[in-house]
Scaffold this active site. Structure first.
Site, mmCIF file in Angstrom:
data_model
loop_
_atom_site.group_PDB
_atom_site.id
_atom_site.type_symbol
_atom_site.label_atom_id
_atom_site.label_comp_id
_atom_site.label_asym_id
_atom_site.label_seq_id
_atom_site.Cartn_x
_atom_site.Cartn_y
_atom_site.Cartn_z
ATOM 1 N N HIS A 202 0.713 -1.443 0.093
ATOM 2 C CA HIS A 202 -0.097 0.204 -0.083
ATOM 3 C C HIS A 202 0.970 1.209 -0.243
ATOM 4 O O HIS A 202 0.378 2.399 -0.391
ATOM 5 C CB HIS A 202 -0.689 0.058 1.171
ATOM 6 C CG HIS A 202 -2.464 -1.185 1.017
ATOM 7 N ND1 HIS A 202 -2.278 -2.378 1.189
ATOM 8 C CD2 HIS A 202 -3.042 -0.657 -0.222
ATOM 9 C CE1 HIS A 202 -2.878 -3.021 0.788
ATOM 10 N NE2 HIS A 202 -3.829 -2.286 0.009
ATOM 11 N N GLU A 445 -11.846 -10.669 -3.788
ATOM 12 C CA GLU A 445 -9.987 -10.802 -4.106
ATOM 13 C C GLU A 445 -10.036 -12.140 -2.854
ATOM 14 O O GLU A 445 -8.496 -11.862 -2.693
ATOM 15 C CB GLU A 445 -9.991 -9.701 -3.314
ATOM 16 C CG GLU A 445 -10.654 -9.129 -1.786
ATOM 17 C CD GLU A 445 -9.914 -7.457 -1.798
ATOM 18 O OE1 GLU A 445 -8.733 -7.489 -2.036
ATOM 19 O OE2 GLU A 445 -11.416 -6.925 -0.425
ATOM 20 N N ASP A 469 -4.894 -8.186 -4.085
ATOM 21 C CA ASP A 469 -5.481 -9.149 -2.779
ATOM 22 C C ASP A 469 -5.184 -10.739 -3.525
ATOM 23 O O ASP A 469 -5.412 -11.930 -3.038
ATOM 24 C CB ASP A 469 -6.162 -8.982 -1.892
ATOM 25 C CG ASP A 469 -6.162 -8.066 -0.599
ATOM 26 O OD1 ASP A 469 -4.816 -8.208 -0.758
ATOM 27 O OD2 ASP A 469 -5.834 -6.604 -0.826
ATOM 28 N N CYS A 516 -10.277 -3.503 -10.307
ATOM 29 C CA CYS A 516 -9.810 -2.661 -9.696
ATOM 30 C C CYS A 516 -8.091 -2.402 -8.683
ATOM 31 O O CYS A 516 -7.695 -1.604 -8.057
ATOM 32 C CB CYS A 516 -10.679 -1.505 -8.358
ATOM 33 S SG CYS A 516 -11.272 -2.430 -6.999
HETATM 34 C C1 PEP Z 1 -7.102 -5.121 -4.345
HETATM 35 O O1 PEP Z 1 -7.079 -6.319 -3.335
HETATM 36 O O2 PEP Z 1 -6.974 -5.030 -5.495
HETATM 37 C C2 PEP Z 1 -7.687 -3.957 -4.201
HETATM 38 C C3 PEP Z 1 -7.780 -2.972 -5.286
HETATM 39 O O3 PEP Z 1 -7.903 -3.413 -2.778
HETATM 40 P P1 PEP Z 1 -6.577 -3.359 -1.865
HETATM 41 O O4 PEP Z 1 -4.897 -2.810 -2.424
HETATM 42 O O5 PEP Z 1 -6.726 -1.458 -1.372
HETATM 43 O O6 PEP Z 1 -5.982 -3.981 -0.988
HETATM 44 MG MG MG Z 2 -7.667 -5.206 -1.729
#
Ligand code: PEP
Ligand code: MG
Length: 601
Positions: A202, A445, A469, A516
């Site tokens: 992140h 995910e 994820d 996403c």
């Molecule tokens: C993902 O897991 O692909 C996602 C978009 O959420 P995050 O990256 O915030 O876990």
């Molecule tokens: Mg995620």
């Protein structure tokens, strides 16, 4: 920019994982917080007293700094912070038994003060390790922090206040947490390089939304630089050059200019729609981490927000934002997207996203497998419902959708929907307007949610695939751990097959589908995702939007389908990669390249 990197790396060129695109040349600011390289030095008998004096001076410095920080915090925050922590730390620093023990170790082992502190700390750890009581375990954390502070005074002579920089720098650190990254001064930090981290950690995602070029997973770069050294961060190729030669300086400067040039050219076409040559339209939306990011939507040609990671509202604040503060924030988002929509994801706290002042959860041995996201929210229904009410109230001001993260079971979805129904009922009673038919969706995910997608689809109206994820949990790799980052393989047959299953389930259940995760921002994967079935909605970091739009305008859906159907029939990652790279490269134009082709994934 297209074509594989073939030049061999020079000894001062370090290969890591590209986390945020762009190239910068600047000066290092080294954050060596927790990762002191403490070495043992044997002292001569006549050096022992001086070493003890040095240790006492470091203790005094730490005490002084502690009281300065407390005074400053009192001035800035009034009584918002838990100030007793400063007093507890001061008490530990003043504890005569600690100073005595360090002195004894220096004399007995004839070692330097840093080494003596290390031995002291190990002793405390051994003694505290069997204690079950949380209060006492937490005291060990205090001792750790205090000893680290003294060590820092000994090793560096000063703290590293990286939110307080007064000239532009490239931050080099062992690791940066999302909360660290949020507190960066965006005007002063022009690049980031870290030893730790994976492609989708992140901190990298945040760097990208702040438009700061970043390379992570460099393993030991923080040990190879000092503050003030010249450095290059190439966030496109995932390379960091320490002490660049004149020749390298010129080479990377040329690359930088080329990148900026292509980027500007892509931006000029940002408002053209993403329609394939055979007429298939794809919606391209933005992932945002804060309502401050809304200003970037128009700049990059985003069609609304496909993912708002709301947990960042919380990460750097001293307490959870209340319903009113959240409502104001979501309202801004609702108003900004106009005729488009914004998907508000409920808090995905936990994992590597732990608030600075988060005392809701005990530290967990395996945070990625712990009380994260929807699990955290369902076990704190008051926090969850406050957020749901805030989103609902904001839905009266624009097109919002609600999305739950990290589902693994049908029961979680049903329970979340029950709490949503309660939140709606409360608002009806209080007379607050909201969108009665606000769409509710889920992130797919986890492998478990892939397997039960048809059942989940009966209780929601859209899916969004979180490939970051999904890959983490399918491959059993911690996405922030650089040692297993090589297993982050979007083109593994297992991942492609899961993606195909989700696409089929969404088609059959007639729920809408978007992507996403980071895969949505890379042209190679976009071609496969579109070719697998009805994926016509992608959400990504804003900087990827113009290039993905341009890429989609230069392909045909038919070709994507042919490539995807052959790729999915192959049985190994290597075969799929080889095939896909050989097929997709021909669609690249200036400025449109792929991580996979440039960096081997
Ligand atoms: C993902 O897991 O692909 C996602 C978009 O959420 P995050 O990256 O915030 O876990
Ligand atoms: Mg995620």
């Amino acid at each position: 920019m297209t074509g594989k990197e073939t030049r061999r790396l020079k000894p001062n060129e370090h290969k890591g994982i590209p986390a945020s695109s762009g190239i910068v040349i600047g000066k290092v600011y080294l954050i060596d917080r927790d990762n002191f390289c403490v070495l043992k030095h044997e002292l001569r008998p006549d050096e022992i007293d001086t070493e003890i004096e040095k240790f006492k001076a470091a203790l005094d410095t730490s005490l002084m700094e502690m009281s300065e920080i407390k005074d400053q915090a009192l001035r800035e925050f009034d009584d918002e912070l838990p100030f007793t922590i400063f007093d507890a730390h001061t008490q530990i620093l003043r504890d005569p038994s600690m100073a005595k023990e360090v002195e004894r170790i220096i004399r007995d082992s004839r070692c330097n003060a840093e080494w003596a502190l290390n031995i002291l700390l190990k002793g405390y750890h051994a003694r505290f390790s069997n204690i079950k009581d949380k209060y006492f375990r937490d005291r060990l954390q205090d001792i750790d922090q205090v000893v680290t502070k003294v060590l820092r005074s000994l090793v560096q002579g000063e703290d590293a206040p990286f939110s307080n920089l007064d000239e532009p720098v490239v931050l080099v650190a062992h690791d940066l947490s999302p909360a660290d990254t949020l507190s960066l001064n965006q005007d002063m930090v022009i690049g980031i390089a870290t030893d730790a981290g994976g492609k989708t950690s992140h901190a990298g995602i945040l760097a990208s939304s702040m438009d700061i070029p970043a390379v992570v997973g460099l393993k030991d770069v923080s040990r190879k630089v000092s503050t003030g050294d010249p450095v290059v961060v190439d966030g496109n190729a995932g390379i960091v050059v320490t002490m660049p030669t004149n020749e390298q300086f010129m080479e990377y400067n040329t690359r930088r200019q080329k990148y900026v040039y292509y980027d500007q050219a892509l931006h000029a076409q940002k408002d053209l729609e993403a329609i394939t040559l055979d007429g298939e339209r794809v919606a391209i939306r933005a992932n945002i981490e804060s309502s401050h990011d809304l200003v970037h939507l128009e700049e990059h040609g985003a069609e609304g927000v496909g993912l708002y990671r709301t947990e960042y509202l919380f990460l750097n604040s001293s307490s959870l934002p209340d319903e009113r503060a959240q409502y104001e924030d979501y309202k801004k988002v609702a108003e900004a997207v106009g005729k488009n929509h914004a998907v508000i994801r409920t808090f995905d706290l936990g994992g590597d996203k732990v608030g600075k002042y988060m005392d809701y959860a005990d530290p967990e041995p395996n945070p990625a497998l712990g009380l994260r996201a929807i699990r955290f929210c369902l076990s704190h229904p008051d926090i969850f419902k406050t957020q749901l009410r805030a989103i609902l109230r904001a839905s009266a001001h624009g097109n919002l959708k609600i999305m739950y993260p990290l589902l693994t079971s049908l029961e979680e979805l049903i329970r979340a929907n029950e709490l949503l129904a309660e939140a709606k009922e409360e608002l009806r009673k209080s007379g607050d307007p909201f969108d009665e038919s606000i769409p509710v969706g889920i992130m797919i995910e986890t492998p478990s949610s892939v397997m039960i997608a048809p059942e989940l689809a009966r209780h929601c109206s859209f899916f969004s695939i979180g490939t970051n994820d999904l890959i983490q949990y399918a491959m059993a790799i911690d996405r922030v751990n650089e040692r297993v980052a090589y297993l982050y393989q979007p083109l593994s047959p297992s991942i492609l097959r899961m993606l195909a299953m989700i696409v089929r389930a969404a088609d059959e259940a007639e729920v809408s589908l978007s992507i996403c995760g980071k895969m949505a921002g890379d042209p190679t994967y976009v071609m496969l995702l579109m070719g697998l079935g009805g994926v016509r909605d992608l959400s990504m970091d804003v900087h990827s939007i113009p290039r993905i739009k341009k890429f989609i305008r230069s392909i045909k859906l038919k070709e994507a389908q042919t490539i995807a159907s052959h790729a999915i029939s192959l049985g190994s990652t290597e075969q799929i990669k080889e095939y896909v790279v050989s097929q997709v490269g021909r669609f690249f134009v200036d400025g449109v390249s792929s991580d996979l082709v440039e960096n081997d994934g």
